[in-house]
Write a protein that holds these residues in place. Structure first.
Motif, PDB file in Angstrom:
ATOM      1  N   GLU A 100       0.832  -1.195   0.000  1.00 16.23           N
ATOM      2  CA  GLU A 100       0.000   0.000   0.000  1.00 16.23           C
ATOM      3  C   GLU A 100       0.867   1.245   0.000  1.00 16.23           C
ATOM      4  O   GLU A 100       0.403   2.347  -0.324  1.00 16.23           O
ATOM      5  N   SER A 101       2.116   1.099   0.370  1.00 14.17           N
ATOM      6  CA  SER A 101       3.115   2.161   0.368  1.00 14.17           C
ATOM      7  C   SER A 101       4.413   1.604  -0.191  1.00 14.17           C
ATOM      8  O   SER A 101       4.582   0.397  -0.336  1.00 14.17           O
ATOM      9  N   SER A 102       5.329   2.532  -0.458  1.00 17.03           N
ATOM     10  CA  SER A 102       6.625   2.164  -1.008  1.00 17.03           C
ATOM     11  C   SER A 102       7.658   2.067   0.102  1.00 17.03           C
ATOM     12  O   SER A 102       7.702   2.928   0.993  1.00 17.03           O
ATOM     13  N   TYR A 103       8.484   1.028   0.036  1.00 15.80           N
ATOM     14  CA  TYR A 103       9.541   0.843   1.023  1.00 15.80           C
ATOM     15  C   TYR A 103      10.866   0.600   0.307  1.00 15.80           C
ATOM     16  O   TYR A 103      10.901  -0.012  -0.762  1.00 15.80           O
ATOM     17  N   TRP A 104      11.944   1.065   0.965  1.00 15.62           N
ATOM     18  CA  TRP A 104      13.279   0.968   0.390  1.00 15.62           C
ATOM     19  C   TRP A 104      14.214   0.183   1.300  1.00 15.62           C
ATOM     20  O   TRP A 104      14.119   0.268   2.534  1.00 15.62           O
ATOM     21  N   GLY A 105      15.122  -0.535   0.662  1.00 15.00           N
ATOM     22  CA  GLY A 105      16.203  -1.152   1.403  1.00 15.00           C
ATOM     23  C   GLY A 105      17.274  -0.120   1.729  1.00 15.00           C
ATOM     24  O   GLY A 105      17.227   1.026   1.259  1.00 15.00           O
ATOM     25  N   GLN A 106      18.254  -0.548   2.516  1.00 18.97           N
ATOM     26  CA  GLN A 106      19.279   0.379   2.989  1.00 18.97           C
ATOM     27  C   GLN A 106      20.392   0.591   1.963  1.00 18.97           C
ATOM     28  O   GLN A 106      21.203   1.505   2.109  1.00 18.97           O
ATOM     29  N   GLY A 107      20.412  -0.257   0.942  1.00 21.85           N
ATOM     30  CA  GLY A 107      21.433  -0.158  -0.084  1.00 21.85           C
ATOM     31  C   GLY A 107      22.582  -1.112   0.168  1.00 21.85           C
ATOM     32  O   GLY A 107      22.941  -1.389   1.322  1.00 21.85           O
ATOM     33  N   THR A 108      23.143  -1.622  -0.919  1.00 26.91           N
ATOM     34  CA  THR A 108      24.306  -2.497  -0.827  1.00 26.91           C
ATOM     35  C   THR A 108      25.288  -2.116  -1.942  1.00 26.91           C
ATOM     36  O   THR A 108      24.881  -1.885  -3.082  1.00 26.91           O
TER      37      THR A 108
END
Length: 114
Positions: A100-108
């Motif tokens: 229902e919303s957008s989520y992001w990882g922390q990056g690698t």
């Protein structure tokens, strides 16, 4: 709040392969869309792979034929398989999942160098 944990980055020689993983703290079976982006130093974040819940995939010309996005719902994990890596693929890679919303990882970090 959903947490996305990315793993799989590292240093690889040109021509090599890596598989990035993005594991979610909730079920991904209802994900509407998933994507991977990357950002190199001094450059804007760019989309490198995109997949809808209907299975439609899209890749920019720069990675098409070399990168593949996939998912394993049983493991709540999205993947980015990267083959034939080039030095210009060096960047921080981020996963992005939509419920229902957008989520992001922390990056690698992915570094392609000999």
């Amino acid at each position: 709040q959903v947490q996305l944990v990315e793993t799989g980055g590292g240093l690889v020689q040109p021509g090599g392969s890596l598989r990035l993983s993005c594991t979610a703290s909730r079920s991904i079976s209802s994900v509407i869309r998933m994507a991977w982006y990357r950002q190199a130093p001094g450059k804007e974040r760019e989309l490198v792979a995109f997949r809808t819940n209907s299975g439609t995939e899209n890749y920019p010309a720069s990675v098409k034929g070399r990168f593949t996005i996939s998912r394993d719902d049983a493991k709540n994990t999205a993947y980015l398989q990267m083959d034939s890596l080039k030095p210009e693929d060096t960047a921080v890679y981020y996963c992005n999942l939509w419920w229902e919303s957008s989520y992001w990882g922390q990056g690698t970090q992915v570094t392609v160098s000999s």
